[in-house]
Design an enzyme around this catalytic site. Structure first.
Site, PDB file in Angstrom:
ATOM      1  N   LYS A   1     -16.195   2.788  -6.636  1.00  0.00           N
ATOM      2  CA  LYS A   1     -15.413   1.825  -5.860  1.00  0.00           C
ATOM      3  C   LYS A   1     -16.378   0.800  -5.302  1.00  0.00           C
ATOM      4  O   LYS A   1     -17.508   1.141  -4.938  1.00  0.00           O
ATOM      5  CB  LYS A   1     -14.718   2.539  -4.691  1.00  0.00           C
ATOM      6  CG  LYS A   1     -13.508   1.802  -4.183  1.00  0.00           C
ATOM      7  CD  LYS A   1     -12.292   2.150  -5.011  1.00  0.00           C
ATOM      8  CE  LYS A   1     -11.064   1.420  -4.582  1.00  0.00           C
ATOM      9  NZ  LYS A   1      -9.893   1.840  -5.373  1.00  0.00           N
TER      10      LYS A   1
ATOM     11  N   VAL B   1       7.505  -2.204  -0.572  1.00  0.00           N
ATOM     12  CA  VAL B   1       8.077  -2.744  -1.820  1.00  0.00           C
ATOM     13  C   VAL B   1       7.253  -3.946  -2.274  1.00  0.00           C
ATOM     14  O   VAL B   1       7.752  -5.032  -2.511  1.00  0.00           O
ATOM     15  CB  VAL B   1       9.589  -3.083  -1.707  1.00  0.00           C
ATOM     16  CG1 VAL B   1      10.417  -1.833  -1.839  1.00  0.00           C
ATOM     17  CG2 VAL B   1       9.914  -3.802  -0.406  1.00  0.00           C
ATOM     18  N   GLY B   2       5.934  -3.716  -2.389  1.00  0.00           N
ATOM     19  CA  GLY B   2       5.034  -4.716  -2.941  1.00  0.00           C
ATOM     20  C   GLY B   2       5.001  -4.582  -4.450  1.00  0.00           C
ATOM     21  O   GLY B   2       6.006  -4.229  -5.081  1.00  0.00           O
TER      22      GLY B   2
ATOM     23  N   VAL C   1       3.749  -2.383  -6.569  1.00  0.00           N
ATOM     24  CA  VAL C   1       4.127  -1.083  -7.132  1.00  0.00           C
ATOM     25  C   VAL C   1       5.531  -0.677  -6.680  1.00  0.00           C
ATOM     26  O   VAL C   1       6.389  -0.305  -7.493  1.00  0.00           O
ATOM     27  CB  VAL C   1       3.110   0.015  -6.721  1.00  0.00           C
ATOM     28  CG1 VAL C   1       3.570   1.384  -7.193  1.00  0.00           C
ATOM     29  CG2 VAL C   1       1.729  -0.298  -7.293  1.00  0.00           C
TER      30      VAL C   1
HETATM   31  P1  NAI Z   1       0.931  -4.492  -2.312  1.00  0.00           P
HETATM   32  O1  NAI Z   1       0.018  -5.069  -1.292  1.00  0.00           O
HETATM   33  O2  NAI Z   1       1.450  -5.349  -3.414  1.00  0.00           O
HETATM   34  O3  NAI Z   1       2.210  -3.860  -1.570  1.00  0.00           O
HETATM   35  C1  NAI Z   1       2.131  -3.111  -0.387  1.00  0.00           C
HETATM   36  C2  NAI Z   1       3.429  -3.354   0.386  1.00  0.00           C
HETATM   37  O4  NAI Z   1       3.462  -2.469   1.506  1.00  0.00           O
HETATM   38  C3  NAI Z   1       3.561  -4.768   0.948  1.00  0.00           C
HETATM   39  O5  NAI Z   1       4.856  -5.260   0.661  1.00  0.00           O
HETATM   40  C4  NAI Z   1       3.333  -4.588   2.454  1.00  0.00           C
HETATM   41  O6  NAI Z   1       4.067  -5.529   3.221  1.00  0.00           O
HETATM   42  C5  NAI Z   1       3.864  -3.190   2.660  1.00  0.00           C
HETATM   43  N1  NAI Z   1       3.340  -2.465   3.814  1.00  0.00           N
HETATM   44  C6  NAI Z   1       2.063  -2.463   4.296  1.00  0.00           C
HETATM   45  N2  NAI Z   1       1.978  -1.602   5.340  1.00  0.00           N
HETATM   46  C7  NAI Z   1       3.200  -1.051   5.495  1.00  0.00           C
HETATM   47  C8  NAI Z   1       3.746  -0.080   6.377  1.00  0.00           C
HETATM   48  N3  NAI Z   1       2.992   0.501   7.313  1.00  0.00           N
HETATM   49  N4  NAI Z   1       5.059   0.262   6.256  1.00  0.00           N
HETATM   50  C9  NAI Z   1       5.825  -0.318   5.299  1.00  0.00           C
HETATM   51  N5  NAI Z   1       5.361  -1.251   4.438  1.00  0.00           N
HETATM   52  C10 NAI Z   1       4.076  -1.610   4.532  1.00  0.00           C
HETATM   53  O7  NAI Z   1       0.162  -3.210  -2.899  1.00  0.00           O
HETATM   54  P2  NAI Z   1       0.471  -2.427  -4.254  1.00  0.00           P
HETATM   55  O8  NAI Z   1      -0.390  -2.913  -5.345  1.00  0.00           O
HETATM   56  O9  NAI Z   1       1.941  -2.342  -4.434  1.00  0.00           O
HETATM   57  O10 NAI Z   1      -0.091  -0.975  -3.893  1.00  0.00           O
HETATM   58  C11 NAI Z   1       0.635  -0.106  -3.031  1.00  0.00           C
HETATM   59  C12 NAI Z   1      -0.167   1.162  -2.777  1.00  0.00           C
HETATM   60  O11 NAI Z   1      -0.413   1.828  -4.008  1.00  0.00           O
HETATM   61  C13 NAI Z   1      -1.549   0.912  -2.149  1.00  0.00           C
HETATM   62  O12 NAI Z   1      -1.834   1.976  -1.260  1.00  0.00           O
HETATM   63  C14 NAI Z   1      -2.484   0.962  -3.352  1.00  0.00           C
HETATM   64  O13 NAI Z   1      -3.794   1.366  -2.949  1.00  0.00           O
HETATM   65  C15 NAI Z   1      -1.817   2.033  -4.184  1.00  0.00           C
HETATM   66  N6  NAI Z   1      -2.138   1.954  -5.599  1.00  0.00           N
HETATM   67  C16 NAI Z   1      -1.886   0.796  -6.300  1.00  0.00           C
HETATM   68  C17 NAI Z   1      -2.198   0.717  -7.646  1.00  0.00           C
HETATM   69  C18 NAI Z   1      -1.883  -0.513  -8.437  1.00  0.00           C
HETATM   70  O14 NAI Z   1      -1.983  -0.423  -9.686  1.00  0.00           O
HETATM   71  N7  NAI Z   1      -1.514  -1.624  -7.826  1.00  0.00           N
HETATM   72  C19 NAI Z   1      -2.833   1.850  -8.351  1.00  0.00           C
HETATM   73  C20 NAI Z   1      -2.973   3.051  -7.544  1.00  0.00           C
HETATM   74  C21 NAI Z   1      -2.652   3.074  -6.203  1.00  0.00           C
END
Ligand code: NAI
Length: 349
Positions: free
Chosen positions: A79, A182-183, A185
């Site tokens: 990382k 709902v980002g 993923v």
């Molecule tokens: P993203 O940043 O696109 O979406 C995260 C969402 O969570 C955002 O809409 C944000 O407003 C919301 N959020 C943040 N804190 C919050 C809380 N306390 N309560 C409710 N909503 C909250 O991130 P992404 O790419 O969707 O990743 C989501 C998770 O999955 C992260 O923890 C990431 O490390 C993990 N992950 C992602 C991968 C990928 O391929 N993108 C792969 C493996 C793990």
């Protein structure tokens, strides 16, 4: 602080560079190369002090070793963290990723990078102008693009396997799933769950985003503060790490916890709290391996989409193996997953 952190870490090496011009600390944490080059994303973040950035990198790199090992990939774990005074944009951002690319190149392929928090496929395109050890470039630049949809698909398969283990059948019709975040993923996951007939509850700190998604999918919106205590069959964390702790786990009102967020447990030992509460926990690094599977399958192994999809489906089999081993041996699913990791690493030693 650096000394203390490194003494308590079981990884191989850390490359550290202080870029004075950009006031940026760069840490590349190579946790393990036993199964292949150490691979993991680059996190871009402003920290109160550089030690906090190193702490993040060390912790997250170990999870990458476990993730790739359990997914059966020929990759180790690493990382990188870029600790910036504030998130740069424009020319300054481009300059940062060029300099970072020089650092990754200097490691000669020991570490292969990809996207993580606050870094995008466009940033990987810029890193690739300086070094070849990059996954997740944009499709236009020859990469495989965002890994988020594949991560979501892996979580979807993992939720079906968890539901099958807990309820006797993988069907999601009428099952209530609370999707936290709902980002990139969570959005794709929610769409797949809705299509499979699940009843959805959505929550996001970005209220407008949650409302828009809920309207599109006919879902209910839950305010973020009430998410943990909301009744559902499956609680799916897809937002941020550290949300499952001694304080929050007893508050859960679900049968299953299964989601994409990395490092969901505040402390690793908290995994033992689920069993006595009758909650089935899908270890995060097992169920969220879809992203690294996507990158490794398409970019490292040069496989086609069908083979990648088959590997994503394999997440369901791995989770079932973990749950069955945990039941048979009277241990937590977390401990059962760790045994698979240890076995694979020992076999390669
Ligand atoms: P993203 O940043 O696109 O979406 C995260 C969402 O969570 C955002 O809409 C944000 O407003 C919301 N959020 C943040 N804190 C919050 C809380 N306390 N309560 C409710 N909503 C909250 O991130 P992404 O790419 O969707 O990743 C989501 C998770 O999955 C992260 O923890 C990431 O490390 C993990 N992950 C992602 C991968 C990928 O391929 N993108 C792969 C493996 C793990």
């Amino acid at each position: 602080m650096f000394e203390e952190l490194l003494e308590g870490w079981d990884g191989e090496e850390v490359a550290v560079r202080l870029d004075r011009d950009l006031s940026t600390w760069m840490f590349v944490c190579v946790h393990s190369t036993r199964l292949g080059p150490a691979c993991g994303g680059t996190r871009l973040k402003a920290y109160a002090e550089p030690g906090e950035a190193l702490r993040d990198g060390l912790r997250l790199s170990g999870a990458m070793t476990a993730k790739s090992a359990v997914a059966g990939l020929p990759l180790g774990g690493g990382k990188a963290v870029l600790a910036v005074p504030n998130i740069p944009q424009g020319d300054r951002r481009r300059e940062l990723f060029h300099r970072y690319g020089d650092l990754v190149r200097s490691l000669g392929g020991t570490y292969v990078t990809a996207c993580d928090m606050n870094t995008t496929e466009r940033d990987m395109d810029v890193v690739a102008e300086r070094c070849p050890y990059v996954f997740g470039r944009s499709v236009a630049c020859g990469g495989s693009g965002s890994s988020a949809p594949a991560t979501a698909t892996g979580v979807f398969h993992g939720i079906r396997a968890s539901v099958a283990h807990a309820f006797g059948s993988p069907g999601l019709e009428g099952r209530t799933v609370l999707v936290q975040g709902v980002g990139a993923v969570g959005r794709s996951l929610a769409e797949q769950l809705a299509k499979a007939g699940a009843r959805l509850k959505l929550t996001d700190t970005d209220q407008a985003r949650a409302n828009e998604r809920a309207e599109a999918l006919g879902a209910e919106v839950v305010v973020p503060e009430e998410a943990v205590g909301t009744a559902c069959d499956v609680f799916s964390p897809n937002a941020t790490g550290g949300i499952l702790s001694q304080e929050t786990i007893p508050e859960l009102r679900c049968r299953i916890v299964a989601g994409a967020a990395n490092n969901q447990l505040a402390r690793p030992e908290d995994v033992a709290l689920f069993g006595p509460l009758g909650i089935l926990y899908a270890p995060d690094y097992v169920i969220n391996a879809g992203g690294i599977i996507h990158l490794a399958s398409l970019e490292l192994l040069a496989e086609d989409q069908a083979k990648r999809d088959e590997r994503l489906l394999g997440i369901a089999d791995t989770l079932t193996e973990v749950f069955e081993a945990a039941d048979a041996e009277g241990i937590s699913a977390g401990a059962a997953a760790e045994r698979i990791v240890e076995r694979r690493l020992a076999a390669a030693a």
